[in-house]
Design an enzyme around this catalytic site. Sequence first.
Site, PDB file in Angstrom:
ATOM      1  N   ARG A  91       0.791  -1.546  -0.081  1.00  0.00           N
ATOM      2  CA  ARG A  91       0.103  -0.383  -0.296  1.00  0.00           C
ATOM      3  C   ARG A  91       0.556   0.738  -0.013  1.00  0.00           C
ATOM      4  NH1 ARG A  91      -2.570  -3.174   3.815  1.00  0.00           N
ATOM      5  NH2 ARG A  91      -4.269  -3.787   2.895  1.00  0.00           N
ATOM      6  N   LYS A 143      -1.959  -2.625   7.616  1.00  0.00           N
ATOM      7  CA  LYS A 143      -3.398  -2.177   8.389  1.00  0.00           C
ATOM      8  C   LYS A 143      -3.588  -3.111   9.519  1.00  0.00           C
ATOM      9  CE  LYS A 143      -6.256  -0.746   4.833  1.00  0.00           C
ATOM     10  NZ  LYS A 143      -7.836  -1.041   4.265  1.00  0.00           N
ATOM     11  N   HIS A 196      -2.810   2.270  -5.254  1.00  0.00           N
ATOM     12  CA  HIS A 196      -3.416   1.028  -5.227  1.00  0.00           C
ATOM     13  C   HIS A 196      -3.605   0.394  -6.470  1.00  0.00           C
ATOM     14  CE1 HIS A 196      -5.311  -0.419  -1.832  1.00  0.00           C
ATOM     15  NE2 HIS A 196      -6.644  -0.911  -2.502  1.00  0.00           N
ATOM     16  N   ARG A 250      -0.769  -1.919  -6.938  1.00  0.00           N
ATOM     17  CA  ARG A 250      -1.507  -3.328  -5.739  1.00  0.00           C
ATOM     18  C   ARG A 250      -2.083  -4.086  -6.654  1.00  0.00           C
ATOM     19  NH1 ARG A 250      -1.387  -4.326  -0.766  1.00  0.00           N
ATOM     20  NH2 ARG A 250      -3.609  -4.972   0.524  1.00  0.00           N
ATOM     21  N   HIS A 252      -4.211  -9.041   3.061  1.00  0.00           N
ATOM     22  CA  HIS A 252      -5.770  -8.593   3.487  1.00  0.00           C
ATOM     23  C   HIS A 252      -6.868  -8.913   5.240  1.00  0.00           C
ATOM     24  CE1 HIS A 252      -6.873  -8.303  -0.911  1.00  0.00           C
ATOM     25  NE2 HIS A 252      -6.134  -6.656  -0.213  1.00  0.00           N
ATOM     26  N   TYR A 288     -11.057  -9.609  -7.326  1.00  0.00           N
ATOM     27  CA  TYR A 288     -10.230  -9.759  -8.584  1.00  0.00           C
ATOM     28  C   TYR A 288     -10.364 -10.705  -9.558  1.00  0.00           C
ATOM     29  CZ  TYR A 288      -7.457  -7.198  -5.829  1.00  0.00           C
ATOM     30  OH  TYR A 288      -6.784  -6.193  -5.014  1.00  0.00           O
TER      31      TYR A 288
END
Length: 216
Positions: free
Chosen positions: A58, A83, A155, A158, A181, A190
């Site tokens: 990210r 995150k 992004h 990414r 994730h 995706y």
Amino acid sequence: EQVAQRVLAMPSKRYSRRPIAFLCDVEVDELLAAPNLATWSGRRDRAIVMLAVQTGLRAAELTGLRCDDIVLGVGAHVRCEGKGRKRRCTPLSKDMVRVLRDWLRERGGQPSDSLFPSMRGAALSHDALQDLLDKHVAVARRRCSSLARKRVTPHVLRHTLAMDLLHHGAGQTVIALWLGHESPETTAIYLHADMQLNERARAATTTKKTLVPRFR
């Protein structure tokens, strides 16, 4: 209690999800060829873009990297804090190792210093990262017309890595771990975005005697 029940009974808001934007191989090649390697900033920018495409980090993870987050040699990888302050390691390819080794040698500094500093020595901001990306995309568009129709952000790079992993047979769990994730279900977007996989799946479920039209 009655108010809470009424609130819980409210239907969730419906919204339409935008299609996933990502770059094809030709567009990636042109973007990587855009920075001027005769300059310090050009060598830095190529290393940033290449790392973004190959690791799917990210924007905040890229700008937050320190020199000692890069581990070269056997089992080369990059460490980052994503995150939820969760740390993960992402493997590096041989060509990425060469680029980063050269950059670290030129970069100098202490292990705790920013891996990709600005001209003043401070860590790049999110806006600065987008600005340098916009600059190189503008150069790449001169040789690759399809980039003119795309807004390229960190992004998007990414997403590009995720789609590349998907094309090479990686499962949702592997992609989720690679991208950091929380759940493999997040990676399902995706699968829906990949028209080539949709077309192959459709062809596989069609009898050989039936003419399969191209998926549109």
